[in-house]
Design an enzyme around this catalytic site. Structure first.
Site, short mmCIF file in Angstrom:
data_model
loop_
_atom_site.label_atom_id
_atom_site.label_comp_id
_atom_site.label_asym_id
_atom_site.label_seq_id
_atom_site.Cartn_x
_atom_site.Cartn_y
_atom_site.Cartn_z
CE LYS A 52 -3.78 -2.50 2.19
NZ LYS A 52 -4.55 -2.87 3.38
CD GLN A 96 -3.49 -4.57 6.48
OE1 GLN A 96 -3.67 -3.50 5.91
NE2 GLN A 96 -3.84 -5.72 5.95
CG ASP A 119 -9.49 -0.55 4.77
OD1 ASP A 119 -9.17 -0.93 3.64
OD2 ASP A 119 -8.81 -0.76 5.79
#
Ligand code: GUN
Length: 293
Positions: A52, A96, A119
């Protein structure tokens, strides 16, 4: 059989994003900024987050990686989230997953400001998605939609079978493909571990979305001739012949289904790279205040 080349497609999308960023720079605008919070040393999480951050560099975004040991307390993590929520500079951020067991993932997800939830995991974004309102789509389903759309695969009137009902892939995917929308209008069956005859369900599908986390679960004998096979699985299986000691395989027996399918995504190089570009697209939308004004 054609390959749905997520690696190539994600490079094309990243080039488009990089051009937009160059335009923003030329106009003296604010460069989009994504932050990622990584707790502990889960090797898969480390690899995803690295990818990412690398992708941010590639398109010219700013990025911040906040790394903490897994001894961090829930309060400390919530404080970091509060700072990111209120930061003027950070357009969007991710925490995460998975998190260490002593930290409540639901509490953490709820603490993220939906406006910065690139997200698309917060229930506000999920609810808006379900009602067809502007929102950040969760990265993996968004990437799959992009892939289906850019390869010109028809979904309207088709029968889609989704295997797996997770909050971040299976369930949103089933909602998105059944919407009255451009890449939608499909009849969707959502299958899971309690589905009675899973093979019979899959055999009726024009499009299969496999997201169950079991290596090579979908075999050639389960699918219809000409079906489109989207493999979301990223499973590590031991392989002594590889330097790392493992290799990545999907939820689909790629070689087997290739004999029958019209399109298949490879693993790696299929859905995975598309997920990262979706995160970049959501961050760009956030910096442009496209969703929440
Ligand atoms: N863990 C596995 N996939 C994801 C993802 O897309 N986002 C976050 N935050 N964690 C993950």
């Amino acid at each position: 059989m054609k390959i749905l080349d997520g690696k190539k497609l994600s490079e094309e999308i990243k080039n488009e994003i990089a051009q937009e960023v160059a335009g923003i720079k030329d106009a003296g605008g604010k460069i989009p900024h994504l932050a990622a919070v990584l707790i502990g040393h889960n090797p898969a999480s480390e690899s995803y987050v690295r990818s990412k951050v690398r992708s941010c560099d590639q398109v010219g975004f700013e990025s911040t990686l906040i790394r903490k040991d897994d001894s961090i307390t829930e309060e400390e993590l919530l404080e970091i989230i509060h700072e990111l929520n209120t930061s003027e500079d950070v357009d969007g951020f991710i925490v995460q997953l998975p998190l260490p067991k002593h930290i409540d993932e639901v509490k953490v997800t709820l603490a993220i400001d939906p406006k910065k939830d690139v997200d698309g995991f917060h229930p506000v974004n999920f609810g808006r998605m379900a009602q067809g309102l502007p929102c950040y789509l969760p990265a993996t389903p968004y990437g799959i939609l992009q892939m289906i759309e850019r390869y010109g695969i028809e979904t309207s009137g088709k029968h889609v079978v989704v295997v797996g009902r997770s909050n971040i892939v299976g369930t949103p995917m089933s909602i998105l493909l059944s919407r009255k929308a451009k890449t939608g209008n499909a009849t969707v069956t959502l299958t899971h571990s309690r589905t009675k005859d899973l093979a019979a369900e899959v055999s009726r599908a024009d499009i299969v979305i496999a997201a169950i986390g079991i290596p090579n679960f979908i075999s050639a004998d389960m699918i219809k001739e000409g079906a489109v096979i989207i493999d979301v699985g990223i499973n590590r299986v031991e392989d002594e012949t590889r330097k790392r000691g493992y290799r990545l395989v999907g939820d689909v027996d790629f070689d087997g289904v290739s004999e029958k399918a019209s399109y298949v995504t490879p693993v790696p190089g299929g859905v995975g790279p598309m997920t990262v570009t979706s995160l970049l697209m959501n961050t760009l939308k956030s910096s442009r205040k496209e969703i929440y004004g």
